[in-house]
Design an enzyme around this catalytic site. Structure first.
Site, PDB file in Angstrom:
ATOM      1  N   MET A  30       0.858  -1.200   0.000  1.00 30.12           N
ATOM      2  CA  MET A  30       0.000   0.000   0.000  1.00 30.12           C
ATOM      3  C   MET A  30       0.889   1.243   0.000  1.00 30.12           C
ATOM      4  O   MET A  30       0.462   2.327   0.423  1.00 30.12           O
ATOM      5  CB  MET A  30      -0.926  -0.016   1.219  1.00 30.12           C
ATOM      6  CG  MET A  30      -1.883  -1.202   1.179  1.00 30.12           C
ATOM      7  SD  MET A  30      -3.399  -0.924   2.088  1.00 30.12           S
ATOM      8  CE  MET A  30      -2.770  -0.720   3.723  1.00 30.12           C
ATOM      9  N   LEU A  33       6.748   3.009   1.365  1.00 30.57           N
ATOM     10  CA  LEU A  33       7.683   1.879   1.398  1.00 30.57           C
ATOM     11  C   LEU A  33       8.830   2.097   2.381  1.00 30.57           C
ATOM     12  O   LEU A  33       9.288   3.217   2.591  1.00 30.57           O
ATOM     13  CB  LEU A  33       8.239   1.653  -0.017  1.00 30.57           C
ATOM     14  CG  LEU A  33       7.154   1.376  -1.072  1.00 30.57           C
ATOM     15  CD1 LEU A  33       7.784   1.242  -2.455  1.00 30.57           C
ATOM     16  CD2 LEU A  33       6.333   0.141  -0.729  1.00 30.57           C
ATOM     17  N   HIS A  34       9.269   0.998   2.966  1.00 33.58           N
ATOM     18  CA  HIS A  34      10.367   1.048   3.940  1.00 33.58           C
ATOM     19  C   HIS A  34      11.203  -0.229   3.800  1.00 33.58           C
ATOM     20  O   HIS A  34      10.921  -1.063   2.918  1.00 33.58           O
ATOM     21  CB  HIS A  34       9.820   1.212   5.361  1.00 33.58           C
ATOM     22  CG  HIS A  34       8.756   0.215   5.704  1.00 33.58           C
ATOM     23  ND1 HIS A  34       9.006  -1.134   5.843  1.00 33.58           N
ATOM     24  CD2 HIS A  34       7.425   0.368   5.920  1.00 33.58           C
ATOM     25  CE1 HIS A  34       7.900  -1.759   6.142  1.00 33.58           C
ATOM     26  NE2 HIS A  34       6.901  -0.883   6.178  1.00 33.58           N
ATOM     27  N   HIS A  37       9.633  -3.609   3.168  1.00 32.56           N
ATOM     28  CA  HIS A  37       9.260  -3.892   1.773  1.00 32.56           C
ATOM     29  C   HIS A  37      10.503  -4.244   0.952  1.00 32.56           C
ATOM     30  O   HIS A  37      10.454  -5.113   0.084  1.00 32.56           O
ATOM     31  CB  HIS A  37       8.579  -2.669   1.137  1.00 32.56           C
ATOM     32  CG  HIS A  37       7.287  -2.281   1.791  1.00 32.56           C
ATOM     33  ND1 HIS A  37       7.144  -1.139   2.530  1.00 32.56           N
ATOM     34  CD2 HIS A  37       6.075  -2.900   1.820  1.00 32.56           C
ATOM     35  CE1 HIS A  37       5.894  -1.059   2.973  1.00 32.56           C
ATOM     36  NE2 HIS A  37       5.235  -2.113   2.564  1.00 32.56           N
ATOM     37  N   GLU A 150       5.676 -11.534   7.411  1.00 36.64           N
ATOM     38  CA  GLU A 150       5.108 -12.242   8.574  1.00 36.64           C
ATOM     39  C   GLU A 150       4.627 -11.274   9.644  1.00 36.64           C
ATOM     40  O   GLU A 150       3.984 -11.686  10.597  1.00 36.64           O
ATOM     41  CB  GLU A 150       6.166 -13.180   9.183  1.00 36.64           C
ATOM     42  CG  GLU A 150       6.371 -14.434   8.385  1.00 36.64           C
ATOM     43  CD  GLU A 150       7.261 -15.435   9.087  1.00 36.64           C
ATOM     44  OE1 GLU A 150       7.898 -15.095  10.097  1.00 36.64           O
ATOM     45  OE2 GLU A 150       7.335 -16.575   8.586  1.00 36.64           O
ATOM     46  N   LYS A 151       4.954 -10.013   9.503  1.00 32.73           N
ATOM     47  CA  LYS A 151       4.451  -9.042  10.489  1.00 32.73           C
ATOM     48  C   LYS A 151       2.920  -9.093  10.518  1.00 32.73           C
ATOM     49  O   LYS A 151       2.308  -8.977  11.563  1.00 32.73           O
ATOM     50  CB  LYS A 151       4.927  -7.636  10.144  1.00 32.73           C
ATOM     51  CG  LYS A 151       4.211  -6.642  10.997  1.00 32.73           C
ATOM     52  CD  LYS A 151       4.781  -5.280  10.944  1.00 32.73           C
ATOM     53  CE  LYS A 151       3.898  -4.364  11.716  1.00 32.73           C
ATOM     54  NZ  LYS A 151       2.635  -4.119  11.011  1.00 32.73           N
ATOM     55  N   SER A 187       7.003  -0.663   9.982  1.00 30.27           N
ATOM     56  CA  SER A 187       5.632  -0.476   9.510  1.00 30.27           C
ATOM     57  C   SER A 187       5.494   0.955   9.003  1.00 30.27           C
ATOM     58  O   SER A 187       6.135   1.874   9.539  1.00 30.27           O
ATOM     59  CB  SER A 187       4.665  -0.688  10.685  1.00 30.27           C
ATOM     60  OG  SER A 187       3.417  -0.099  10.395  1.00 30.27           O
ATOM     61  N   ARG A 189       3.125   2.771   9.489  1.00 32.79           N
ATOM     62  CA  ARG A 189       2.490   3.565  10.547  1.00 32.79           C
ATOM     63  C   ARG A 189       3.496   4.150  11.537  1.00 32.79           C
ATOM     64  O   ARG A 189       3.172   5.084  12.275  1.00 32.79           O
ATOM     65  CB  ARG A 189       1.483   2.719  11.315  1.00 32.79           C
ATOM     66  CG  ARG A 189       0.279   2.347  10.482  1.00 32.79           C
ATOM     67  CD  ARG A 189      -0.569   1.338  11.209  1.00 32.79           C
ATOM     68  NE  ARG A 189      -1.482   0.676  10.293  1.00 32.79           N
ATOM     69  CZ  ARG A 189      -2.711   1.089  10.042  1.00 32.79           C
ATOM     70  NH1 ARG A 189      -3.189   2.136  10.658  1.00 32.79           N
ATOM     71  NH2 ARG A 189      -3.477   0.451   9.181  1.00 32.79           N
TER      72      ARG A 189
HETATM   73  O1  PAF Z   1      -0.124  -5.790   3.743  1.00 32.73           O
HETATM   74  C1  PAF Z   1      -0.517  -4.865   3.001  1.00 32.73           C
HETATM   75  O2  PAF Z   1       0.181  -3.880   2.750  1.00 32.73           O
HETATM   76  C2  PAF Z   1      -1.916  -4.960   2.387  1.00 32.73           C
HETATM   77  O3  PAF Z   1      -2.804  -5.557   3.275  1.00 32.73           O
HETATM   78  C3  PAF Z   1      -1.936  -5.640   1.018  1.00 32.73           C
HETATM   79  C4  PAF Z   1      -1.515  -7.101   1.109  1.00 32.73           C
HETATM   80  C5  PAF Z   1      -1.023  -4.902   0.053  1.00 32.73           C
HETATM   81  C6  PAF Z   1      -3.350  -5.618   0.444  1.00 32.73           C
HETATM   82  O4  PAF Z   1      -3.814  -4.314   0.273  1.00 32.73           O
END
Ligand code: PAF
Length: 282
Positions: A30, A33-34, A37, A150-151, A187, A189
Site C-alpha cells: 500500500m 515503502l520502507h 518492503h 510475517e508481520k 511499519s 504507521r
Molecule cells: O499488507 C498490506 O500492505 C496490504 O494488506 C496488502 C496485502 C497490500 C493488500 O492491500
C-alpha cells in the site's frame, strides 16, 4: 521507471513477458515503502525474472475512514525508492476506479475461522477487503510467486487459505519481519509516531520477546497476568489484544499441547497510532 497506472497497459506488458516464459514475482503493497518492503522486493528479484510491486491503498480493507485518510501516500517518493533498488522493477499503481466499481464491492470469503480472532475481531470486514484486492491482483498479474511479510501473520495465513481454497496457482511466500535495532517491527504507521512515542513503541516487541523467552517456564495464566501488568505501567499504550494462538489454525489457546506450534499476537494503540506484531513462541 516502469510505472503503470492502468490495468490494461500492464496486461499488455505482462502478456509479452509471458510469451518468453518469464517468471513473475509480485510484492503487493500500500506504498509508504520502507526496509521491510525492500526485503520482500529483493527476495522477489532473486527468485524471479521480473518483479512487480503494486502500490494501492485499498479502501475496502479500512474499517475506519479516519485511518484510511491518515494513511501515508507519496507515489513519487515510492517510485524513486524502488528505482534505487532496481530500475527493472515494474510498478503497478492503479487508480481506485480501475480496480473497483463505484460501490467498492467486496467479495465475502470463507476463511474457516482464520479471521475470527485478533485482527478479524477488531477490524470487521478487513480480511474480506484484503482478499478482494489480493485476488484482483493475482488475477491481473498471474504471478508465479507472491511475497508477504510475517508481520501481518494472520493476513499471510488468510492469503495462503485463499490460494489453496480457490486453487489459485500462486506460491505465497512468507518473509521474516524486519525490525529496528530496538525490536520495533517496521511499519508504514511508525512514521506517525512522535519522538517520545517512538521510544515507547519498542515495549511492544519487548513484551512479546519476553513471552517467547519464558514460554516454557510460565503458565498461560502467568503470561496473561504479566502482560496486563506490564501495560498497566505504560500510560501511553492502550492494549487492544494480546493473544496466544496455534500458528496454523490461529485459534487462541489456554494450554499447551505437545507437537503444536504457537505464536503470540498483539495490537496496541499508542496515542492514536495502531501497531501490531507477533512472534513464534516455540
Ligand atoms: O499488507 C498490506 O500492505 C496490504 O494488506 C496488502 C496485502 C497490500 C493488500 O492491500
Amino acid at each position: 521507471m516502469n510505472l503503470f497506472r492502468k490495468k490494461s497497459d500492464l496486461i499488455v506488458k505482462l502478456n509479452n513477458l509471458r510469451k518468453n516464459n518469464f517468471k513473475i514475482g509480485l510484492v503487493p503493497t500500500m506504498g509508504a515503502l520502507h526496509k521491510g518492503h525492500t526485503s520482500l522486493v529483493k527476495r522477489s528479484i532473486k527468485e524471479n525474472d521480473y518483479t512487480i510491486v503494486s502500490i494501492f491503498v485499498n479502501p475496502t480493507q479500512f474499517n475506519d475512514k479516519k485511518d484510511l485518510n491518515l494513511y501515508p501516500k507519496n507515489l513519487t517518493k515510492d517510485c524513486n525508492y524502488l528505482d534505487s533498488i532496481s530500475t527493472d522493477i515494474i510498478i503497478f499503481a492503479p487508480e481506485i476506479n480501475n480496480i473497483y466499481n463505484k460501490n467498492l464491492s467486496v467479495k465475502k470469503f470463507n476463511f474457516y475461522d482464520l479471521d475470527k480472532f485478533m485482527e478479524g475481531r477488531y477490524r470487521k470486514g478487513h480480511f474480506n477487503g484484503v482478499a478482494t484486492i489480493v485476488s484482483h491482483l493475482f488475477n491481473i498479474i498471474k504471478p508465479k510467486n507472491a511475497y508477504f511479510g510475517e508481520k501481518d501473520f494472520q493476513q499471510l495465513r488468510i492469503i495462503q487459505e485463499l490460494v489453496s481454497g480457490n486453487n489459485i496457482p500462486v506460491n505465497v511466500i512468507g518473509c521474516q519481519t524486519i525490525r529496528e535495532k530496538d525490536g520495533l517491527a517496521l511499519s508504514s504507521r511508525n512514521t506517525k509516531l512522535s519522538k517520545h512515542n517512538r521510544k515507547i513503541a519498542s515495549k511492544v516487541y519487548e513484551i512479546i520477546n519476553y513471552v517467547r523467552i519464558n514460554f516454557d517456564s510460565m503458565s498461560f495464566l502467568e503470561i496473561y497476568t504479566y502482560v496486563d501488568k506490564f501495560f498497566d505501567n505504560i500510560l501511553e499504550i492502550e492494549l487492544e489484544y494480546f493473544t496466544i494462538a496455534e500458528s496454523k489454525s490461529l485459534i487462541p489457546v489456554k494450554e499447551k499441547t505437545i507437537n503444536k506450534q504457537y505464536r503470540a499476537f498483539i495490537a496496541v494503540k499508542l496515542q492514536g497510532v495502531r501497531l501490531i506484531d507477533n512472534i513464534a513462541l516455540n
